[in-house]
Design a protein around this motif. Structure first.
Motif, short mmCIF file in Angstrom:
data_model
loop_
_atom_site.label_atom_id
_atom_site.label_comp_id
_atom_site.label_asym_id
_atom_site.label_seq_id
_atom_site.Cartn_x
_atom_site.Cartn_y
_atom_site.Cartn_z
N LYS A 142 0.83 -1.19 0.00
CA LYS A 142 0.00 0.00 0.00
C LYS A 142 0.87 1.25 0.00
CE LYS A 142 -4.03 -1.80 2.50
NZ LYS A 142 -4.87 -1.62 3.69
N LYS A 143 0.36 2.31 -0.63
CA LYS A 143 1.03 3.59 -0.50
C LYS A 143 0.93 4.03 0.96
CE LYS A 143 0.24 5.32 -5.17
NZ LYS A 143 -0.37 6.39 -5.99
N THR A 144 2.05 4.49 1.48
CA THR A 144 2.08 4.91 2.88
C THR A 144 2.47 6.38 2.95
OG1 THR A 144 2.72 2.69 3.58
CG2 THR A 144 3.05 4.46 5.16
N CYS A 196 -4.91 3.49 1.18
CA CYS A 196 -3.59 4.02 1.54
C CYS A 196 -3.46 3.97 3.07
CB CYS A 196 -3.41 5.46 1.07
SG CYS A 196 -3.54 5.68 -0.71
N LYS A 239 5.63 11.21 1.69
CA LYS A 239 4.99 10.01 1.16
C LYS A 239 6.07 9.02 0.76
CE LYS A 239 3.67 9.75 -3.15
NZ LYS A 239 2.95 9.96 -4.40
N LYS A 273 6.39 4.82 -0.93
CA LYS A 273 5.58 3.80 -1.61
C LYS A 273 6.03 2.42 -1.23
CE LYS A 273 4.67 6.75 -5.59
NZ LYS A 273 4.74 6.91 -7.03
#
Length: 646
Positions: free
Chosen positions: A384-386, A631, A644, A646
């Protein structure tokens, strides 16, 4: 903890990257961690915990350049990489070269978190193309680094704040940054040398530690010695190896100075050499940290450092006597002469520097590196994008990288030009059906409770929305206000995109003023739009948090508009719902309202009450539905690490 350290360049500890890698490896092992090393150092074949890939061959010319620089590159063999990855908890990539890039990609597919070190300035690469000073090439190198590796890792280790700022300002992205010095090994201590070796006797010894390469600027030091009043009494020692050894020695001969001593020293010999010298000069124009300078300082040497804008080392100067003007050998000569002629002050400054280097203690720095790895593992959320945040109110993750324009004092919020109005009509005529189609097909949007808007059919109204999607949030107001016109209060970024700024305005964007001079006309235009029975859309959260599943705190700032216009307000809350056959969520949008200002209260209390009612309405709507986290959002206490990954 099982760690895989990926070293595209590994071998003899004669360069900063290899030294940094080996220091980290030794420390982690001393703490009981299992450390594997993935590299192309053919001497390590068969050695336990080493996974060796072949050398990368890019033709005779590249092979010649690499050999000249004592560097080998790695061929990223998938079979070897997968074997090295098997069972590890985390991967740490040293530099953004092919082996590290490929390993990071495979690690992500296997669900393994990845961190990366930043040990290679763009100039360290472009110098081999004879383009060290070409800003366009260096910018492209950094963008390639970001695209290939750093945009895809969970955390980045920067040795200095300097290189972090350079990189982030170039690629126009914040990164999940850990600024940690590579640290100075405890072996580098001040020692009393009873008798110097013959080659160091009878001279004022000036040391420079670094690769003999163009960006290290040995020529500045040679020319400075040639300008010195004490030229004949100075002995230069260049501790290092590199491709420009012959050029450096020829320049020294041409300048008629004492022949420099040039060689690679073992760590033990280097400590003795440092303690046999009288001054340390760091002329390098390009430098991420220069641990070598700190090593010299730790042994009691006073430094004189190039004030280059592309070097972090200048931060080690205690005052102007420890700096020389950028690339100016004459000023360097003056500084050298000053320290030769002020021995007592040099001794005092030496003691001051011994206290200065305490914060670069190797053990402390390695502890911070290990903490970075542990924290990354703890915060890892799969593929997941974090998003790492520090401040719910002010952090922004739009990622649009737009250069914001200043709103002019005479900005027109209301246009009377007939040609503009015709253009505005046709733009909306085309855009609204297209946008509606995107909402239904791409976002699979379902709308609930839209009938409440009929409550305001005879007057204009305000629409408050949560800010969780760059395009979705922009598309909703014009579609659901139709046949009315919708205006959207936006950050000036929205109209700053070259080529489409006017179209964005025609679609309803109202940029917030950037000066007080424009605020009066801005506020007046809002009232005019409401009087014309139009819709004014507002994002009270102000900043975009993609696919966020909650309502963030927001203040009273945007609620004076409906109070001053005495107009109703509605909410549109976007909620993300899991799809059956896709990870990407679909959207359910809920309308609520109307909310009217309480005219029985004083103005400030009216504003606060309206804000509270709207916040609670949106919050209640969010909490009444299951949360699908497309996310992840992770809180970090250090504001320098808001970003951000990834």
């Amino acid at each position: 903890m099982k760690v895989l350290v990926v070293c595209d360049v590994l071998g003899q500890e004669n360069n900063g990257t290899t030294i940094a890698a080996m220091n980290l490896i030794r420390y982690l092992r001393s703490k009981g961690d299992e450390v594997r090393i993935l590299c192309a150092d053919q001497d390590k074949k068969g050695v336990e915990d080493y996974y060796v890939v072949p050398n990368l061959y890019l033709g005779l010319l590249v092979k010649y350049l690499l050999k000249k620089n004592n560097v080998t590159l790695s061929l990223p063999v998938k079979k070897v990489i997968l074997k090295a990855l098997d069972g590890v908890d985390i991967v740490h990539v040293m530099i953004p070269f092919p082996l590290g890039v490929k390993t990071a990609k495979l690690a992500r597919k296997k669900g393994i978190p990845v961190t990366a070190g930043f040990h290679c300035q763009a100039e360290n690469f472009s110098v081999h193309l004879s383009m060290m000073n070409c800003s366009i090439v260096n910018r492209l190198v950094y963008k390639n680094y970001y695209k290939k590796l750093y945009s895809k890792v969970n955390a980045i280790h920067y040795p200095t704040e300097f290189i972090r700022n350079v990189f982030e300002s170039t690629v126009k992205h914040k990164t999940n940054a850990y600024v940690i010095s590579n640290g100075v090994n405890s072996i580098y201590k001040k020692q009393e040398i009873k008798e110097r070796k013959p080659e160091y006797q009878g001279k004022f010894n000036i040391l420079f530690i670094g690769r003999i390469s163009k960006e290290k600027s040995h020529h500045l030091l040679i020319k400075a010695v040639a300008e010195s009043k004490h030229k004949d009494d100075i002995q230069l020692i260049f501790a290092g190896q590199g491709p420009r050894e012959k050029e450096v020695m020829n320049l020294a001969k041409k300048c008629k100075i004492n022949t420099p001593l040039m060689k690679f020293f073992s760590r033990k010999d280097l400590v003795e050499t440092i303690n046999s010298c009288d001054l340390y000069v760091h002329p390098a124009e390009i430098e991420i940290e220069a641990i070598s300078c700190l090593e010299a300082i730790s042994c009691g040497l006073v430094p004189v450092i190039n004030s280059s804008p592309r070097s972090a080392t200048k931060a080690f100067a205690l005052d102007e006597k420890n700096l020389f003007d950028f690339n100016d050998p004459k000023d360097l000569a003056r500084k050298i002469d000053y320290w030769i002629e002020h021995e007592e002050e040099k001794k005092q400054r030496s003691n001051e520097y011994l206290g200065f280097v305490d914060k670069f203690d190797h053990t402390r720095c390695m502890e911070e590196m290990r903490h970075m790895l542990e924290e990354t593992i703890a915060n890892y959320r799969g593929n997941k994008k974090t998003y790492f945040y520090h401040d719910e109110i002010h952090d922004d993750f739009a990622g649009t990288n737009i250069k914001t324009i200043k709103i002019p004092d005479n900005y027109k919020y209301i246009h009377k030009n007939p040609f503009y109005k015709v253009g505005e009509f046709f733009i909306n005529l085309i855009a609204i059906p297209l946008v509606y189609l995107i909402l239904k097909v791409w976002y699979l949007q379902k709308v609930k409770n839209k009938s409440v808007l009929k409550e305001a059919k005879k007057q204009g109204y305000f629409l408050y929305m949560n800010h969780t999607n760059y395009m979705l949030d922009a598309y909703n107001p014009p579609v659901y206000a139709f046949p009315r016109r919708a205006k959207i209060i936006v950050n000036p970024d929205a109209i700053s995109i070259k080529g489409i700024g006017t179209i964005v305005k025609m679609l309803g964007a109202i940029p917030v003023p950037t000066s007080l001079a424009t605020f009066k006309s801005f506020k007046s235009s809002i009232k005019t739009f409401i009087d014309k029975k139009q819709v004014v859309a507002i994002y009270p959260e102000a900043h975009i948090w993609p696919y966020y599943t909650d309502i963030r705190p927001f203040g009273n700032e945007s609620f004076h508009y409906p109070v001053d216009a005495n107009a109703p307000s509605f909410t549109l809350t976007n909620i993300y719902v899991k799809r059956r056959f896709s990870k990407r969520p679909k959207v359910v949008s809920y309308f609520d309202g109307p909310f009217y200002p309480d005219t029985s209260l004083p103005r400030n209390e009216r504003i606060k009450k309206l804000r509270d009612e709207i916040y609670e309405s949106m919050k209640k709507q969010i909490e009444s539905h299951p949360k699908y986290k497309y996310c992840e959002y992770v809180y970090v206490s250090d504001p320098n690490r808001v970003t951000k990954s990834k």
